[in-house]
Design a protein around this motif. Structure first.
Motif, PDB file in Angstrom:
ATOM      1  N   VAL A 184       0.905  -1.159   0.064  1.00 28.51           N
ATOM      2  CA  VAL A 184      -0.014   0.133   0.118  1.00 28.51           C
ATOM      3  C   VAL A 184       0.680   1.194   0.042  1.00 28.51           C
ATOM      4  O   VAL A 184       0.669   2.216  -0.708  1.00 28.51           O
ATOM      5  CB  VAL A 184      -0.872   0.129   1.331  1.00 28.51           C
ATOM      6  CG1 VAL A 184      -1.863   1.208   1.309  1.00 28.51           C
ATOM      7  CG2 VAL A 184      -1.671  -1.415   0.940  1.00 28.51           C
ATOM      8  N   LEU A 185       2.112   1.408   0.936  1.00 30.32           N
ATOM      9  CA  LEU A 185       2.738   2.431   1.072  1.00 30.32           C
ATOM     10  C   LEU A 185       3.356   2.556  -0.368  1.00 30.32           C
ATOM     11  O   LEU A 185       3.600   3.941  -1.002  1.00 30.32           O
ATOM     12  CB  LEU A 185       3.833   2.296   1.990  1.00 30.32           C
ATOM     13  CG  LEU A 185       3.290   2.101   3.415  1.00 30.32           C
ATOM     14  CD1 LEU A 185       4.392   1.953   4.449  1.00 30.32           C
ATOM     15  CD2 LEU A 185       2.418   3.560   3.664  1.00 30.32           C
ATOM     16  N   LEU A 186       3.937   1.606  -1.018  1.00 28.54           N
ATOM     17  CA  LEU A 186       4.610   1.576  -2.244  1.00 28.54           C
ATOM     18  C   LEU A 186       3.447   2.298  -3.479  1.00 28.54           C
ATOM     19  O   LEU A 186       4.095   2.998  -4.129  1.00 28.54           O
ATOM     20  CB  LEU A 186       5.029   0.195  -2.710  1.00 28.54           C
ATOM     21  CG  LEU A 186       5.746   0.479  -4.322  1.00 28.54           C
ATOM     22  CD1 LEU A 186       6.903   1.006  -4.471  1.00 28.54           C
ATOM     23  CD2 LEU A 186       6.279  -1.232  -4.442  1.00 28.54           C
ATOM     24  N   SER A 187       2.421   1.917  -3.350  1.00 26.81           N
ATOM     25  CA  SER A 187       1.268   2.401  -4.123  1.00 26.81           C
ATOM     26  C   SER A 187       1.251   3.900  -4.043  1.00 26.81           C
ATOM     27  O   SER A 187       1.156   4.713  -5.212  1.00 26.81           O
ATOM     28  CB  SER A 187       0.047   1.746  -4.109  1.00 26.81           C
ATOM     29  OG  SER A 187       0.142   0.315  -4.452  1.00 26.81           O
ATOM     30  N   VAL A 188       1.152   4.102  -2.797  1.00 34.41           N
ATOM     31  CA  VAL A 188       1.219   5.883  -2.674  1.00 34.41           C
ATOM     32  C   VAL A 188       2.301   6.491  -3.054  1.00 34.41           C
ATOM     33  O   VAL A 188       2.326   7.581  -3.500  1.00 34.41           O
ATOM     34  CB  VAL A 188       1.205   6.047  -1.043  1.00 34.41           C
ATOM     35  CG1 VAL A 188       1.025   7.422  -0.684  1.00 34.41           C
ATOM     36  CG2 VAL A 188      -0.160   5.212  -0.417  1.00 34.41           C
ATOM     37  N   ILE A 189       3.634   6.103  -2.918  1.00 41.01           N
ATOM     38  CA  ILE A 189       4.771   6.575  -3.437  1.00 41.01           C
ATOM     39  C   ILE A 189       4.879   6.525  -4.721  1.00 41.01           C
ATOM     40  O   ILE A 189       5.296   7.796  -5.480  1.00 41.01           O
ATOM     41  CB  ILE A 189       6.045   5.785  -2.852  1.00 41.01           C
ATOM     42  CG1 ILE A 189       5.983   5.951  -1.209  1.00 41.01           C
ATOM     43  CG2 ILE A 189       7.147   6.246  -3.411  1.00 41.01           C
ATOM     44  CD1 ILE A 189       7.321   4.963  -0.677  1.00 41.01           C
ATOM     45  N   GLN A 190       4.166   5.599  -5.609  1.00 38.68           N
ATOM     46  CA  GLN A 190       4.284   5.513  -6.854  1.00 38.68           C
ATOM     47  C   GLN A 190       3.345   6.519  -7.562  1.00 38.68           C
ATOM     48  O   GLN A 190       3.515   7.539  -8.605  1.00 38.68           O
ATOM     49  CB  GLN A 190       3.964   4.466  -7.637  1.00 38.68           C
ATOM     50  CG  GLN A 190       4.897   3.241  -7.404  1.00 38.68           C
ATOM     51  CD  GLN A 190       4.531   1.784  -7.920  1.00 38.68           C
ATOM     52  OE1 GLN A 190       3.539   1.508  -7.410  1.00 38.68           O
ATOM     53  NE2 GLN A 190       5.513   1.351  -8.813  1.00 38.68           N
ATOM     54  N   SER A 191       2.222   6.914  -6.709  1.00 40.70           N
ATOM     55  CA  SER A 191       1.028   7.823  -7.212  1.00 40.70           C
ATOM     56  C   SER A 191       1.682   9.406  -6.899  1.00 40.70           C
ATOM     57  O   SER A 191       1.395  10.130  -7.692  1.00 40.70           O
ATOM     58  CB  SER A 191      -0.180   7.683  -6.140  1.00 40.70           C
ATOM     59  OG  SER A 191      -0.933   8.643  -6.698  1.00 40.70           O
ATOM     60  N   VAL A 192       2.451   9.369  -5.867  1.00 39.11           N
ATOM     61  CA  VAL A 192       3.062  10.935  -5.500  1.00 39.11           C
ATOM     62  C   VAL A 192       4.030  11.117  -6.641  1.00 39.11           C
ATOM     63  O   VAL A 192       4.426  12.339  -7.074  1.00 39.11           O
ATOM     64  CB  VAL A 192       3.498  10.847  -4.063  1.00 39.11           C
ATOM     65  CG1 VAL A 192       4.126  12.228  -4.103  1.00 39.11           C
ATOM     66  CG2 VAL A 192       2.479  10.710  -3.174  1.00 39.11           C
ATOM     67  N   ALA A 193       5.009  10.198  -6.834  1.00 40.17           N
ATOM     68  CA  ALA A 193       6.118  10.255  -7.875  1.00 40.17           C
ATOM     69  C   ALA A 193       5.580  10.704  -9.334  1.00 40.17           C
ATOM     70  O   ALA A 193       6.192  11.472  -9.994  1.00 40.17           O
ATOM     71  CB  ALA A 193       6.887   8.987  -7.925  1.00 40.17           C
ATOM     72  N   SER A 194       4.562   9.940  -9.316  1.00 36.01           N
ATOM     73  CA  SER A 194       3.901  10.250 -11.002  1.00 36.01           C
ATOM     74  C   SER A 194       3.226  11.698 -10.995  1.00 36.01           C
ATOM     75  O   SER A 194       2.837  12.048 -12.105  1.00 36.01           O
ATOM     76  CB  SER A 194       2.779   9.106 -11.417  1.00 36.01           C
ATOM     77  OG  SER A 194       1.721   9.159 -10.462  1.00 36.01           O
TER      78      SER A 194
END
Length: 524
Positions: A184-194
């Motif tokens: 879940v945290l990885l998904s949040v990081i990827q969303s913020v990075a994009s």
């Protein structure tokens, strides 16, 4: 003309030719030295995975002996080993002992996630570090994870009985939950990075998929597939086919669960665990079908000598070893590693809290009953003696003597409880905490995804001729820069090395204490 025609291959094929000696020697030496390094590390440190990681570091980033495409191939093969490690954990799962420990596993998992995140924010905000809060969140998310494969591996290496203890079941559940939350945290990081996307759905999708699979799988297994397997002709056909049919069914179920987990948005490791639990629940009691025996006969040799060594070596491929050795990176990495190890060790604290405030366990109750019986016998003997001296009886004296005996018994039980707390509760809490210290593949995955996204974002913004305002907006997507990335790699590497070593030392010293604990040991 002939040379050009010989190099042309049909679509989907490659021209077959004899590999060169150098290529063969590299692959053969890699597979051999992985085995040798594991044996040496097992003999010296009782943690063979350290030798395998070291060989991966040498053949990958240090000497660069293996080509990049070969490393990618070994990474995929090694991930099969990781999947099989987790699959075995589900295959040997005992629901009657696992489910009662699930609430404690959830508490331990939340502590293991929140403490490293809190420690990271506190440390990275210090003047000596001075990293932005977004990068603290990214690094803390990586270090809040747990290496699910390493946890299951060290638990299996410690002995089959330790995995069936109460703390062993807590450890399995906590490691699985940590892995889901890390996704879940990885998904949040990827969303913020994009720089966009629906953040609510980004967070909600892996959570909903994970909880849905964890809840639906036992229900569907119990009410649908188990009756179909037992009542219909499936079980008889599988029995007639023997181990080969069991292997085919196991591979089919495993692939199905991996596909469901992948396309619903959760981790495939959860799918592997549920696939093992699903298979173990299918056969009737007393049936000759045993997926565990099939596993031991067909897959354990491949798992121990091929898949698992390559998996841990592939972790070494991902460690940028040569970039770690500057003064600031070394001391910051070591300091951060110690704090991250402490964060996971403290995750075993709920076990101490429960033992500290819970009512006396079976040992204390048995001691109380024994002392009550002894006190009754002594009181009876004293009463008889006093009655012989004073025929009228001395009830006040008897009551006073009984009161003093009760007080002495309470003191004895209290001392026994404190002694049991130190002797049993501390090793059991350390058993869980130390096993969660290793980060491994999950931590490296989060760090590298975040660092790659930030590198691509910064390179694209520098190459484009944009205004200062657009450059400022692109800088907000830098979720992880080089320095905190390498500090995080230090922490992942040291925790993955030190965790199994410390856990192995604890098991050698306190294995009997953990298994014999009334509350946290082997359950009836």
């Amino acid at each position: 003309m002939s040379s050009s025609s010989s190099s042309i291959a049909a679509p989907g094929t490659i021209p077959y030719h004899e590999p060169g000696f150098v290529d063969l020697a590299i692959v053969v030496s890699f597979l051999y030295f992985v085995q040798v390094a594991r044996a040496i590390a097992n003999r010296l440190l009782h943690a063979g995975l350290l030798g395998e990681i070291a060989v991966g570091v040498v053949y990958g980033p240090v000497a660069r002996i293996l080509h990049t495409d070969w490393q990618q191939t070994f990474l995929v093969v090694g991930y099969i080993g990781l999947v099989l490690i987790v699959f075995e954990g589900g295959l040997t799962l005992q629901p009657k002992s696992f489910l009662p420990q699930l609430p404690m596993a959830i508490i331990v998992a939340l502590c293991g996630i929140l403490l490293p995140l809190a420690f990271t924010f506190a440390l990275f905000s210090a003047p000596t570090f001075g990293y932005p809060p977004l990068q603290a969140f990214t690094t803390g998310s990586a270090l809040a994870s747990t290496s699910l494969g390493t946890t299951f591996f060290v638990l299996r290496s410690a002995g089959p009985e330790l995995g069936t203890t109460a703390v062993g079941e807590i450890l399995k559940g906590a490691a699985l939950i940590d892995d889901v939350i890390a996704l879940v945290l990885l998904s949040v990081i990827q969303s913020v990075a994009s720089g966009g996307g629906n953040l609510g759905w980004t967070i909600g999708r892996p959570v909903v998929a994970s909880v849905g699979m964890a809840v639906v799988t036992p229900l569907v297994t119990t009410w649908l597939f188990q009756p179909l397997f037992r009542v219909g002709k499936v079980e008889r056909l599988v029995q007639r086919g023997g181990r080969a049919v069991e292997l085919f069914l196991g591979v089919a179920v495993l692939c199905a669960f991996l596909g469901i987990a992948y396309f619903t948005g959760t981790t495939m490791l959860l799918g592997a665990f549920l696939a093992g639990a699903f298979l173990s629940a299918l056969p009737s009691p007393g049936s000759s079908i045993s997926f565990v025996e099939c596993w031991e006969k067909w897959l354990v040799p491949l798992q121990e000598h091929i898949f698992v060594p390559i998996f841990f070596a592939s972790i070494g491929f991902s460690i940028p070893f040569l970039d770690l050795w500057t003064g600031a990176r070394i001391w910051r990495g070591i300091a951060y590693s110690l704090l991250m190890a402490l964060g996971k060790v403290l995750a075993g604290g709920p076990i101490l809290v429960l033992d500290l405030f819970a009512r006396p366990g079976p040992d204390a109750t048995a001691s109380l009953e024994l002392n009550e019986e002894q006190r009754g016998e002594e009181s009876g003997r004293s009463s008889a003696q006093e009655t012989a001296i004073d025929p009228s009886g001395c009830t006040d004296a008897e009551k006073g003597r009984a009161s003093r005996l009760r007080s002495a018994t309470r003191v004895q039980i209290g001392r026994g409880g404190r002694s049991s707390f130190v002797r049993e509760s501390l090793p059991c809490a350390a058993f869980v905490g130390l096993a969660l210290v290793a980060r491994g593949e999950i931590g490296i995955l989060i760090l590298q995804v975040a660092y790659t996204a930030s590198t691509e974002s910064s390179s694209s913004s520098s190459s484009s001729s944009s205004s200062s305002s657009s450059a400022g907006s692109s800088g907000s997507t830098l979720v992880l820069t080089e320095e905190p990335y390498l500090v995080g790699i230090w922490a992942v590497a040291l925790c993955t090395i030190a965790g199994p070593v410390a856990f192995g030392a604890l098991v050698r010293r306190c294995e009997d204490i953990v298994k014999g604990s009334a509350r946290w040991g082997l359950q009836a």
